[in-house]
Each structure stands twice: as structure tokens, then as C-alpha cells.
Design an enzyme around this catalytic site. Structure first.
Site, PDB file in Angstrom:
ATOM      1  N   GLY A 113      25.615 -60.974 -35.828  1.00  0.00           N
ATOM      2  CA  GLY A 113      24.338 -60.922 -36.798  1.00  0.00           C
ATOM      3  C   GLY A 113      24.236 -60.011 -37.658  1.00  0.00           C
ATOM      4  O   GLY A 113      23.635 -60.313 -38.792  1.00  0.00           O
ATOM      5  N   GLN A 129      16.356 -53.108 -34.000  1.00  0.00           N
ATOM      6  CA  GLN A 129      15.544 -54.231 -32.984  1.00  0.00           C
ATOM      7  C   GLN A 129      14.321 -53.450 -32.346  1.00  0.00           C
ATOM      8  O   GLN A 129      13.202 -53.947 -32.094  1.00  0.00           O
ATOM      9  CB  GLN A 129      16.535 -54.888 -31.942  1.00  0.00           C
ATOM     10  N   ASP A 172      31.288 -60.970 -24.808  1.00  0.00           N
ATOM     11  CA  ASP A 172      30.819 -61.700 -26.047  1.00  0.00           C
ATOM     12  C   ASP A 172      31.944 -61.071 -27.110  1.00  0.00           C
ATOM     13  O   ASP A 172      31.998 -61.439 -28.191  1.00  0.00           O
ATOM     14  CB  ASP A 172      29.432 -61.372 -26.174  1.00  0.00           C
ATOM     15  N   THR A 173      31.974 -59.733 -26.979  1.00  0.00           N
ATOM     16  CA  THR A 173      32.811 -59.183 -28.100  1.00  0.00           C
ATOM     17  C   THR A 173      34.090 -59.736 -27.994  1.00  0.00           C
ATOM     18  O   THR A 173      34.680 -59.826 -29.286  1.00  0.00           O
ATOM     19  CB  THR A 173      32.975 -57.324 -27.816  1.00  0.00           C
ATOM     20  N   ASN A 180      32.743 -48.277 -29.140  1.00  0.00           N
ATOM     21  CA  ASN A 180      31.348 -48.707 -29.055  1.00  0.00           C
ATOM     22  C   ASN A 180      30.119 -47.966 -29.823  1.00  0.00           C
ATOM     23  O   ASN A 180      30.393 -46.618 -29.699  1.00  0.00           O
ATOM     24  CB  ASN A 180      31.207 -48.835 -27.712  1.00  0.00           C
ATOM     25  N   THR A 187      23.539 -56.318 -31.435  1.00  0.00           N
ATOM     26  CA  THR A 187      23.058 -54.761 -30.656  1.00  0.00           C
ATOM     27  C   THR A 187      23.718 -53.917 -30.565  1.00  0.00           C
ATOM     28  O   THR A 187      23.282 -52.727 -30.730  1.00  0.00           O
ATOM     29  CB  THR A 187      22.457 -55.537 -29.159  1.00  0.00           C
ATOM     30  N   ARG A 210      21.331 -68.629 -26.254  1.00  0.00           N
ATOM     31  CA  ARG A 210      21.614 -69.732 -27.138  1.00  0.00           C
ATOM     32  C   ARG A 210      22.588 -70.896 -26.872  1.00  0.00           C
ATOM     33  O   ARG A 210      23.649 -70.439 -26.224  1.00  0.00           O
ATOM     34  CB  ARG A 210      21.507 -69.760 -28.629  1.00  0.00           C
ATOM     35  N   SER A 226      18.994 -59.655 -25.852  1.00  0.00           N
ATOM     36  CA  SER A 226      17.741 -59.925 -26.712  1.00  0.00           C
ATOM     37  C   SER A 226      17.373 -61.395 -26.664  1.00  0.00           C
ATOM     38  O   SER A 226      16.154 -62.086 -26.652  1.00  0.00           O
ATOM     39  CB  SER A 226      17.427 -59.257 -27.679  1.00  0.00           C
TER      40      SER A 226
END
Length: 468
Positions: free
Chosen positions: A402, A303, A235-236, A295, A258, A15, A12
Site C-alpha cells: 500500500g 493510520q 504476508d511479507t 522491521n 502497516t 480482502r 486493519s
């Protein structure tokens, strides 16, 4: 003092974060943020990969404006999705999102030809329709034949920056195509999807130096001199490097965003029959580790509710509204595929409650309450499964990402699991990205030293289980 920039792109948003060590503490500053999302193009949900690359350059220009003349840089994104490259080293088409419906029911189709048990024995990866194995199974074969290389999203961005092509292993492992014994793409699975090993760039470990940004980009953009390091690009994998696990005893992680990914870090895969039956996965981690995890759907559900809700409530306001109702009034299976990408998440949640004869949430607070209750219950169940499968008691749970900011969910998780929960840092993925860069550049000796630096640098909140 060295500069490090983490390019951290999720489903989503993305950065660029600048980092350096000041007075013995790691300082993180966001220098650029941008939106991400897929769009329906040519009958598929696709990522605008060119736009993501442009945002990276915009962020680097902002870094130059801040006086950064030289920096190291690492790239992490979500897993499983890929870009096909032709003989001219150009993308054939924008990559299709893992949420696209093209892989619906494809696990059943593929495993009618090749058993689940054998696939799991080979790969140790859980069965999810979004896995690259099933994406390639239904891929347009004419396009696949035109492809000279397949690059995963972070590897593609690294290729555009440096001109170098690699396949970073933490990301590649999520494909459900890497063989645990050979540490290579499995020939039988490749044959199933009508691909060959030379479709993939060389497998590369996290922490490998990739190269300098090409001169043509220095001419086109006013950016610093950049040296790219191949970090743990899933990313994980970066988030787990960023877990400040310094408390004594066995620990588990929950990367909460997410997606929610709950598991343990191991030095060898756990692809036992019990792990297979519980659909656990063995994703490869940095420095020879594995992430034995489950997962779970995650905050994607919240979201989507926010996107659909017309009053533009903030996430903290939604969490506060959820507290007005008794938790665990309605609990759903968050891993039901109906929640992967429904037309209307709110109506899907309500319909699921009707079908299971539970109270149907009406207000925004009740809907979020239902999601939080369901997630916390799922975390409890999967943590118990982990302990049963590996035969070890987990004393601590570290929540990063997050979701570590969602105090209500953190406390519910501590209560249900009856374990101390440590929450933070919320930017664990970018921090783990930087830690790998720092180890490569000899500013840190190993992950253990990196985790100690994280604990010393960021606020970590502690949640003790409430009795009763």
C-alpha cells in the site's frame, strides 16, 4: 482457465482477490473487503478469529455469485500470533494481538536466562517484543497445557476450511524459535517457554497442496469447490514473491504498509555478529530463500493519526498536507517502542519531538511530514546497514504494498538513498500469494517467470533521485 483466489488479511483489513491470466497478463479483481482490528477482552487485545473466518466464507459466496464454480485458494496474514487448539480441535480462546502489552520488557526477562547472542546464533531472527517466543514466554501456562496444537493465524484458517493442520515455514520462522541448522523448532528455546515440539503441526513449505474445503462448508454456504494451497503465508513472504525484480543488478525490497520491511532476498541466512548488532532478521522465504531484512514501524503511525484526527481526511489528502512543509524539520526514531501502540499517536509524536529538542508538529500536515521524514531517513540508514553487512552494493529499491502509492514518501526515499526506486504493485502480497498457487499448479515454472509476469501485468512507477 484456472481461477485463483488470494485471501490476504492484515492488521486493519482483509480482502479476497480473484485472479486469472487473460491474454498473457495477470488480472486481479477484489471481490470482498472487510475490516479487521483487535478489541480489549479479558484484559488483553484480541483478534476476533471467528469473524475473520466468516468473512472468508462471505467472500467465497460472492465468488460463486460471479460464476466461479471452482477455484484454488491461498491464505496469507500477519505473523507471530497464534490460536491454541484443545483436544476436541476447538480454539481455547481468541488469539492475543502482537500489540498487546503482555510482552513488554519480556526480552530482558527471557534473555537473562538465555543470552541474546545464542538465540541469534540459533535463529537469526531480530529481537522484537512481539515475537512468538516472548508471547509464549508469558502465555498462561494452564492454557498452554490444555493445548493440543498451536496454529498460526493463516494455518488456523486453513485448518477450519480443510480440516488439515500444518505449520507453514515462512510464518513459523518469525517466531524466533526455528533453528537455522536443524530447520526445526529449537529444543532449548521450547524448554524456555515450557512447550514441546509436538505442540506444533508439521512444518510445511510454501507451495504445498493442503486440500479441498470440507463438505460441511459446501452444505452450509453457497460457495465454489475450493482447493487450498499453502502459500507463503506470512504476508511479507508473499509480498517479496510479488516483487517485480527484473532489472539487472543487486536489488532490495521495501514492503511498505502497516509495517515497513526493508531487505534483500538471499539463498542463505546472514546471522553474523554485525547482523546481530544491527538487529537484522533472517525470515524464511518461499522456495528455499531467506529475507534478510529490518522491521520498521511503517505507516501504522499514519493510520493511527488518521484514526485520531476528527476531520476524516483521506490518506492522499494527508500526504498533500504534508507537502506544505519542509521535510526533515523533525525526525524521530520510528522504531522506538513508544510508537508500537500508544494511547495517542499524535501526542506521542509531539512529546518525542519535545524530548529531542526538535520543532513540535501541530497541524495534521506537520505531523504526517514528520512521519514521512522519519521513515525515509530510516530506510536510508537501514539500506546502508544492509550493504555494509553483506558487502554488496544495492542498485535498485523496489517498493511494494500500500505504501507504494505514497508518491511523496517514494520520492523522498529515492532522494535520500540516491537510488532508482520502482514502486508497485500495491497488491504485491495478494499477487505473490497467487504466484505461489500458480507455480504449484504448473501454470508457472518458478518465481523468476512469475516476476516477469507481474512486470508485464501491472504499472510500475519509477522514481529517480533528485540532486541537491
Amino acid at each position: 482457465m484456472k481461477n485463483y483466489i488470494a485471501v490476504d488479511i492484515g492488521a486493519s483489513s482483509g480482502r479476497l482477490l480473484h485472479s486469472k491470466v487473460i491474454d498473457g497478463k495477470l488480472k486481479i479483481e477484489e471481490i470482498h473487503r472487510f475490516k479487521n482490528g483487535f478489541q480489549r477482552i479479558n484484559h488483553h487485545d484480541r483478534w476476533n478469529i471467528d469473524a475473520l473466518v466468516r468473512e472468508v466464507f462471505i467472500g467465497l459466496e460472492k465468488a460463486k455469485e460471479k460464476g466461479i464454480d471452482h477455484t484454488y485458494l491461498g491464505i496469507d496474514t500477519w505473523a507471530v500470533d497464534y490460536v491454541l487448539i484443545n483436544d476436541h480441535q476447538e480454539k481455547i480462546a481468541d488469539p492475543i494481538s502482537y500489540r498487546d502489552k503482555r510482552t513488554q520488557n519480556q526480552i530482558e526477562q527471557l534473555t537473562s536466562k538465555f543470552s541474546k547472542e545464542l538465540i541469534y546464533e540459533k535463529t537469526g531472527i531480530q529481537f522484537l517484543e512481539l515475537n512468538t517466543l516472548y508471547q509464549l514466554f508469558v502465555e498462561n501456562k494452564a492454557l498452554l497445557k490444555k493445548a493440543n496444537k498451536l496454529l498460526f493465524i493463516p494455518d488456523y484458517i486453513g485448518f477450519i476450511l480443510t480440516g488439515k493442520q500444518v505449520t507453514e515455514v515462512t510464518n513459523a520462522s518469525t517466531t524466533q524459535m526455528l533453528n537455522l541448522r536443524s530447520s526445526l523448532f529449537d529444543e532449548e528455546l521450547l524448554e524456555l517457554v515450557e512447550a514441546t515440539a509436538d505442540l506444533f503441526a508439521p512444518l510445511t513449505d510454501a507451495g504445498t497442496y493442503l486440500g479441498k474445503v470440507q463438505n460441511k462448508w459446501l452444505d452450509q454456504y453457497d460457495i465454489p469447490e475450493v482447493e487450498v494451497i499453502t502459500v507463503a503465508s506470512h504476508d511479507t513472504a508473499s509480498a517479496v514473491v510479488g516483487v517485480p525484480a527484473t532489472a539487472p543488478g543487486n536489488w532490495s525490497f521495501l514492503s511498505s504498509g502497516t509495517w515497513s520491511l526493508i531487505g534483500i532476498e538471499t539463498i542463505s541466512p546472514v546471522n553474523s555478529q554485525k547482523a546481530f548488532l544491527n538487529n537484522f532478521t533472517n525470515e524464511w522465504g518461499a522456495y528455499g530463500t531467506y529475507r534478510f531484512l529490518k522491521n520498521i514501524m511503517g505507516l501504522w503511525m499514519v493510520q493511527e493519526v488518521k484514526r485520531l484526527y476528527s476531520n476524516d481526511m483521506t490518506f492522499p489528502e494527508m500526504a498533500k498536507a504534508a507537502d506544505d512543509y519542509e521535510y526533515f524539520t523533525s525526525v524521530l526514531d520510528v522504531n522506538d517502542t513508544r510508537f508500537t501502540n500508544p494511547e495517542n499517536m499524535i501526542e506521542e509524536i509531539r512529546q518525542a519531538c519535545r524530548e529531542t529538542s526538535q520543532p513540535v508538529p501541530q497541524t495534521i500536515g506537520e505531523i504526517v511530514n514528520c512521519i514521512y521524514s522519519s521513515l525515509a531517513k530510516s530506510y536510508q540508514e537501514e539500506l546502508e546497514h544492509i550493504e555494509d553487512i553483506v558487502g554488496k552494493k544495492v542498485e535498485h529499491l523496489y517498493i511494494v504494498g500500500g505504501g507504494s502509492n505514497v508518491e511523496t514518501l517514494n520520492q523522498l526515499t529515492a532522494d535520500l538513498t540516491n537510488r532508482t526506486v520502482y514502486a508497485g504493485p500495491n497488491e504485491a502480497t495478494a499477487i505473490g500469494n497467487v504466484i505461489v498457487q500458480m507455480i504449484t499448479m504448473k501454470d508457472l515454472s518458478d518465481v523468476k517467470e512469475g516476476r516477469q509476469l507481474i512486470e508485464n501485468s501491472f504499472e510500475i512507477k519509477k522514481y529517480e533521485p533528485r540532486l541537491g
